[in-house]
Scaffold this motif. Structure first.
Motif, PDB file in Angstrom:
ATOM      1  N   UNK A 155       0.268  -1.092  -0.205  1.00 18.15           N
ATOM      2  CA  UNK A 155      -0.208  -0.186  -0.167  1.00 18.15           C
ATOM      3  C   UNK A 155       1.193   1.179   0.075  1.00 18.15           C
ATOM      4  N   UNK A 156       0.688   2.225  -0.653  1.00 25.29           N
ATOM      5  CA  UNK A 156       1.345   3.787  -1.405  1.00 25.29           C
ATOM      6  C   UNK A 156       0.789   4.188   0.417  1.00 25.29           C
ATOM      7  N   UNK A 157       0.250   3.927   1.374  1.00 25.60           N
ATOM      8  CA  UNK A 157      -0.352   5.476   2.210  1.00 25.60           C
ATOM      9  C   UNK A 157       0.962   4.392   3.469  1.00 25.60           C
ATOM     10  N   UNK A 158      -0.069   3.284   3.938  1.00 24.53           N
ATOM     11  CA  UNK A 158       0.801   2.527   5.347  1.00 24.53           C
ATOM     12  C   UNK A 158       1.808   1.773   5.042  1.00 24.53           C
ATOM     13  N   UNK A 159       2.372   1.321   3.728  1.00 23.50           N
ATOM     14  CA  UNK A 159       3.444   0.578   3.450  1.00 23.50           C
ATOM     15  C   UNK A 159       3.266  -1.052   4.342  1.00 23.50           C
ATOM     16  N   UNK A 164      -9.618   6.143   4.279  1.00 23.60           N
ATOM     17  CA  UNK A 164      -9.228   7.134   3.544  1.00 23.60           C
ATOM     18  C   UNK A 164      -7.978   7.616   4.695  1.00 23.60           C
ATOM     19  N   UNK A 165      -7.691   6.930   5.024  1.00 29.03           N
ATOM     20  CA  UNK A 165      -6.741   7.367   6.228  1.00 29.03           C
ATOM     21  C   UNK A 165      -5.261   7.429   5.382  1.00 29.03           C
ATOM     22  N   UNK A 166      -5.025   5.702   4.824  1.00 27.69           N
ATOM     23  CA  UNK A 166      -3.681   5.482   3.620  1.00 27.69           C
ATOM     24  C   UNK A 166      -4.238   6.529   2.367  1.00 27.69           C
ATOM     25  N   UNK A 167      -5.313   6.899   2.092  1.00 29.02           N
ATOM     26  CA  UNK A 167      -5.674   7.573   0.734  1.00 29.02           C
ATOM     27  C   UNK A 167      -4.604   9.414   1.285  1.00 29.02           C
ATOM     28  N   UNK A 168      -5.011   9.824   2.567  1.00 27.05           N
ATOM     29  CA  UNK A 168      -4.367  10.527   2.703  1.00 27.05           C
ATOM     30  C   UNK A 168      -3.151  10.471   3.535  1.00 27.05           C
ATOM     31  N   UNK A 169      -2.818   9.995   4.179  1.00 27.86           N
ATOM     32  CA  UNK A 169      -0.994   9.638   4.231  1.00 27.86           C
ATOM     33  C   UNK A 169      -0.479   9.231   3.043  1.00 27.86           C
ATOM     34  N   UNK A 170      -1.094   8.131   1.550  1.00 21.07           N
ATOM     35  CA  UNK A 170       0.223   8.859   0.538  1.00 21.07           C
ATOM     36  C   UNK A 170      -0.466  10.093  -0.178  1.00 21.07           C
ATOM     37  N   UNK A 171      -1.560  11.116  -0.237  1.00 20.29           N
ATOM     38  CA  UNK A 171      -1.309  12.476  -1.138  1.00 20.29           C
ATOM     39  C   UNK A 171      -0.710  13.014  -0.172  1.00 20.29           C
ATOM     40  N   UNK A 172      -0.811  13.212   1.493  1.00 29.33           N
ATOM     41  CA  UNK A 172       0.202  14.358   2.241  1.00 29.33           C
ATOM     42  C   UNK A 172       1.600  13.976   1.594  1.00 29.33           C
ATOM     43  N   UNK A 185       1.785   8.664  -4.473  1.00 29.15           N
ATOM     44  CA  UNK A 185       0.638   8.460  -5.632  1.00 29.15           C
ATOM     45  C   UNK A 185       1.924   9.051  -6.407  1.00 29.15           C
ATOM     46  N   UNK A 186       2.843  10.561  -6.544  1.00 32.22           N
ATOM     47  CA  UNK A 186       3.274  11.205  -7.649  1.00 32.22           C
ATOM     48  C   UNK A 186       4.762  10.576  -7.950  1.00 32.22           C
ATOM     49  N   UNK A 187       4.872   9.763  -6.639  1.00 29.65           N
ATOM     50  CA  UNK A 187       6.626   9.248  -6.833  1.00 29.65           C
ATOM     51  C   UNK A 187       5.776   8.498  -7.061  1.00 29.65           C
ATOM     52  N   UNK A 188       5.690   6.978  -6.971  1.00 27.12           N
ATOM     53  CA  UNK A 188       4.655   6.507  -8.009  1.00 27.12           C
ATOM     54  C   UNK A 188       4.730   6.004  -9.320  1.00 27.12           C
ATOM     55  N   UNK A 189       4.469   7.250 -10.108  1.00 25.02           N
ATOM     56  CA  UNK A 189       3.934   7.949 -11.362  1.00 25.02           C
ATOM     57  C   UNK A 189       4.982   8.417 -12.010  1.00 25.02           C
ATOM     58  N   UNK A 190       5.532   9.141 -11.166  1.00 25.50           N
ATOM     59  CA  UNK A 190       6.653  10.345 -11.880  1.00 25.50           C
ATOM     60  C   UNK A 190       5.783  11.571 -12.730  1.00 25.50           C
ATOM     61  N   UNK A 191       4.619  11.740 -12.321  1.00 27.58           N
ATOM     62  CA  UNK A 191       3.856  12.625 -12.637  1.00 27.58           C
ATOM     63  C   UNK A 191       2.496  13.037 -11.636  1.00 27.58           C
ATOM     64  N   UNK A 192       2.485  14.251 -11.624  1.00 26.91           N
ATOM     65  CA  UNK A 192       1.488  14.801 -10.528  1.00 26.91           C
ATOM     66  C   UNK A 192      -0.002  13.885 -10.525  1.00 26.91           C
ATOM     67  N   UNK A 225      -4.120  13.739 -11.071  1.00 31.49           N
ATOM     68  CA  UNK A 225      -5.661  14.557 -11.400  1.00 31.49           C
ATOM     69  C   UNK A 225      -6.542  14.347 -10.196  1.00 31.49           C
ATOM     70  N   UNK A 226      -6.790  16.033  -9.375  1.00 33.48           N
ATOM     71  CA  UNK A 226      -7.798  15.947  -9.227  1.00 33.48           C
ATOM     72  C   UNK A 226      -9.035  14.533  -8.701  1.00 33.48           C
ATOM     73  N   UNK A 227      -9.781  15.138 -10.071  1.00 31.40           N
ATOM     74  CA  UNK A 227     -10.563  14.254 -10.274  1.00 31.40           C
ATOM     75  C   UNK A 227     -10.567  12.553  -9.687  1.00 31.40           C
ATOM     76  N   UNK A 228      -8.952  11.879 -10.796  1.00 26.42           N
ATOM     77  CA  UNK A 228      -8.416  10.685  -9.872  1.00 26.42           C
ATOM     78  C   UNK A 228      -8.904  10.688  -8.310  1.00 26.42           C
ATOM     79  N   UNK A 229      -8.197  11.449  -7.386  1.00 28.30           N
ATOM     80  CA  UNK A 229      -8.400  11.642  -6.077  1.00 28.30           C
ATOM     81  C   UNK A 229      -9.674  11.973  -5.549  1.00 28.30           C
ATOM     82  N   UNK A 230     -10.552  12.374  -6.288  1.00 31.59           N
ATOM     83  CA  UNK A 230     -12.077  12.195  -5.929  1.00 31.59           C
ATOM     84  C   UNK A 230     -12.794  11.323  -6.281  1.00 31.59           C
ATOM     85  N   UNK A 231     -11.866   9.961  -7.451  1.00 33.55           N
ATOM     86  CA  UNK A 231     -12.695   9.108  -6.947  1.00 33.55           C
ATOM     87  C   UNK A 231     -12.749   7.821  -6.682  1.00 33.55           C
ATOM     88  N   UNK A 232     -10.909   8.116  -6.390  1.00 30.85           N
ATOM     89  CA  UNK A 232     -10.597   7.100  -4.928  1.00 30.85           C
ATOM     90  C   UNK A 232     -11.163   7.396  -4.023  1.00 30.85           C
TER      91      UNK A 232
END
Length: 89
Positions: free
Chosen positions: A10-14, A52-60, A64-71, A73-80
């Motif tokens: 998991x990108x959030x909690x690891x 949601x805690x893991x998503x918040x941590x991954x965004x903070x 996610x940006x590091x994993x993909x090498x790109x920012x 989009x907020x639409x993806x974060x909202x869908x998540x």
């Protein structure tokens, strides 16, 4: 012979968890980032727990940006977030 269960981190909690227990986010060759409910879309995949805690941590921590090498989009974060709220309720 027992079948091997694929684990992903998991990108959030690891934590390493079963692939089925995580949500997959993909960045394809065109650079589009989107949710992959099937888990079979082509491209670079990253996984996040269904909390949601893991998503918040991954965004903070911009994991996610590091994993993909790109920012991402907020639409993806909202869908998540919507998907996580549906899963948690």
């Amino acid at each position: 012979m027992t079948k091997k269960i694929p684990l992903r981190q998991c990108l959030g909690c690891g934590e390493h968890k079963e692939k089925k227990a995580l949500i997959r986010v993909v960045r394809n060759k065109e650079g589009q980032i989107f949710l992959d409910p099937t888990g079979k879309a082509g491209g670079r995949g990253a996984y996040i727990c269904k909390s949601e805690a893991c998503l918040t941590l991954a965004v903070k921590k911009k994991r996610m940006e590091n994993a993909f090498g790109a920012p991402v989009p907020s639409a993806v974060l909202e869908a998540l977030q919507k998907e996580l709220k549906a899963v948690e309720s």
